[in-house]
Write an enzyme that holds these catalytic residues in place. Sequence first.
Site, PDB file in Angstrom:
ATOM      1  N   PRO A  71      -2.770   9.694  10.889  1.00  0.00           N
ATOM      2  CA  PRO A  71      -2.368  10.652   9.850  1.00  0.00           C
ATOM      3  C   PRO A  71      -3.529  11.476   9.315  1.00  0.00           C
ATOM      4  O   PRO A  71      -4.684  11.051   9.330  1.00  0.00           O
ATOM      5  CB  PRO A  71      -1.810   9.744   8.753  1.00  0.00           C
ATOM      6  CG  PRO A  71      -2.596   8.474   8.902  1.00  0.00           C
ATOM      7  CD  PRO A  71      -2.827   8.321  10.384  1.00  0.00           C
ATOM      8  N   LYS A 103     -11.007   1.657  13.130  1.00  0.00           N
ATOM      9  CA  LYS A 103      -9.741   2.300  13.475  1.00  0.00           C
ATOM     10  C   LYS A 103      -9.696   2.692  14.955  1.00  0.00           C
ATOM     11  O   LYS A 103      -8.649   2.599  15.615  1.00  0.00           O
ATOM     12  CB  LYS A 103      -9.503   3.519  12.582  1.00  0.00           C
ATOM     13  CG  LYS A 103      -9.153   3.159  11.143  1.00  0.00           C
ATOM     14  CD  LYS A 103      -7.862   2.343  11.081  1.00  0.00           C
ATOM     15  CE  LYS A 103      -7.434   2.013   9.678  1.00  0.00           C
ATOM     16  NZ  LYS A 103      -6.188   1.212   9.640  1.00  0.00           N
ATOM     17  N   GLY A 161       0.814  -1.202   0.000  1.00  0.00           N
ATOM     18  CA  GLY A 161       0.000   0.000   0.000  1.00  0.00           C
ATOM     19  C   GLY A 161       0.849   1.254   0.000  1.00  0.00           C
ATOM     20  O   GLY A 161       2.081   1.198   0.098  1.00  0.00           O
ATOM     21  N   MET A 162       0.199   2.389  -0.092  1.00  0.00           N
ATOM     22  CA  MET A 162       0.924   3.650  -0.154  1.00  0.00           C
ATOM     23  C   MET A 162       1.762   3.890   1.102  1.00  0.00           C
ATOM     24  O   MET A 162       2.946   4.233   1.019  1.00  0.00           O
ATOM     25  CB  MET A 162      -0.059   4.816  -0.361  1.00  0.00           C
ATOM     26  CG  MET A 162       0.618   6.167  -0.426  1.00  0.00           C
ATOM     27  SD  MET A 162      -0.459   7.516  -0.964  1.00  0.00           S
ATOM     28  CE  MET A 162      -1.660   7.563   0.368  1.00  0.00           C
ATOM     29  N   SER A 164      -7.462  10.060  10.387  1.00  0.00           N
ATOM     30  CA  SER A 164      -8.068  11.224  11.027  1.00  0.00           C
ATOM     31  C   SER A 164      -9.589  11.130  11.074  1.00  0.00           C
ATOM     32  O   SER A 164     -10.236  11.908  11.788  1.00  0.00           O
ATOM     33  CB  SER A 164      -7.663  12.506  10.293  1.00  0.00           C
ATOM     34  OG  SER A 164      -8.110  12.478   8.948  1.00  0.00           O
ATOM     35  N   CYS A 165     -10.176  10.172  10.358  1.00  0.00           N
ATOM     36  CA  CYS A 165     -11.637  10.025  10.371  1.00  0.00           C
ATOM     37  C   CYS A 165     -12.148   9.492  11.708  1.00  0.00           C
ATOM     38  O   CYS A 165     -13.353   9.395  11.914  1.00  0.00           O
ATOM     39  CB  CYS A 165     -12.105   9.121   9.238  1.00  0.00           C
ATOM     40  SG  CYS A 165     -11.710   7.374   9.466  1.00  0.00           S
ATOM     41  N   GLU A 208       0.607 -14.695  -0.005  1.00  0.00           N
ATOM     42  CA  GLU A 208       1.460 -15.416   0.936  1.00  0.00           C
ATOM     43  C   GLU A 208       0.840 -15.525   2.326  1.00  0.00           C
ATOM     44  O   GLU A 208       1.060 -16.507   3.034  1.00  0.00           O
ATOM     45  CB  GLU A 208       2.810 -14.703   1.067  1.00  0.00           C
ATOM     46  CG  GLU A 208       3.558 -14.519  -0.239  1.00  0.00           C
ATOM     47  CD  GLU A 208       4.715 -13.563  -0.092  1.00  0.00           C
ATOM     48  OE1 GLU A 208       5.836 -14.064   0.159  1.00  0.00           O
ATOM     49  OE2 GLU A 208       4.523 -12.344  -0.203  1.00  0.00           O
TER      50      GLU A 208
END
Length: 326
Positions: free
Chosen positions: A166, A143, A16-17, A111-112, A41
């Site tokens: 973030p 989260k 991912g980013m 941040s949500c 994997e």
Amino acid sequence: MASELNQPVFVAGHRGMVGSAIVRRLRALGYANILTAGRDELNLLDQRAVGAFFDENQIAQVYLAAAKVGGIHANNTYPADFIYENLMIEANIIEAAHQSGVQRLLFLGSSCIYPKHAEQPMKEEALLTGTLEPTNEPYAIAKIAGIKLCESYNRQHGRDYRSVMPTNLYGPHDNFHPDNSHVIPALLLRFHEAVQRGDDEVVIWGSGTPMREFLHVDDMAAASIHVMQLDEVTYQAHTQPMLSHINVGTGTDCTIRELAETVARVTGFQGNLTFDSSKPDGTPRKLMDVSRLKALGWEASIGLEEGLNDAFQWFLDHQEHFRGQA
């Protein structure tokens, strides 16, 4: 420090980013034993498989960047998938880390997690003080659960599991899908295509007045590793047992109009920008309070235009991958 560089460090979600940025940063710092596992994997939804992976690899540290993510449309369409998969991923990894003796783990949130009408800039203390944004509430609750998992393992088992939240991220490995991407990749793609077609106008939804904060993913990776490397006494001095997460952002924001003007410069678009005020603006402002992170010795270093240039170059280098996705 030399011994730490040779310890097995597991980066969950390395494709991912954020995960890929953490891997790049760790390698640049000299970490020699970075463990990764793709979906083919290791199925992170499989508790037994995750437990076996930890037992086999004698992992010392974990960066938990794996998550099911998406924009407003995806969150609205698949709320059960978002809450289930994210809860399972974080629960499986955190429990496996504990069971195999991993003392230090970093959980990456969003941040949500903060209430829809949280006071700006949003402080860590705003968590659980109001209702969430309905469109991504299932993801946000997952989260929040991740933060509370870390806090609970710390309280009950004496672990040192930390959480960072973030702001809006962008950069290499972002999602440039024409329908499902967030605002920065969406604008980069739209302006680039306008340049390619020779358009003299780009229409942008909303009035352009809402303010947003953006953080380059390489800064996010640097902040994550900084927080992970803090000694326990220093970290605990700036957090609380039941308020242990830390905001990560720039502490500054810009209007959507300013963002669009910067994207135009980066992509070389010289036409007119038209803002369609009949379309919704969303929340007027969304800014993180990053004073706690600054007190711990870290600040963002990549400016918005510099970061956008980097993100756009990455897109140009990989644009063949995004063709035909609409």
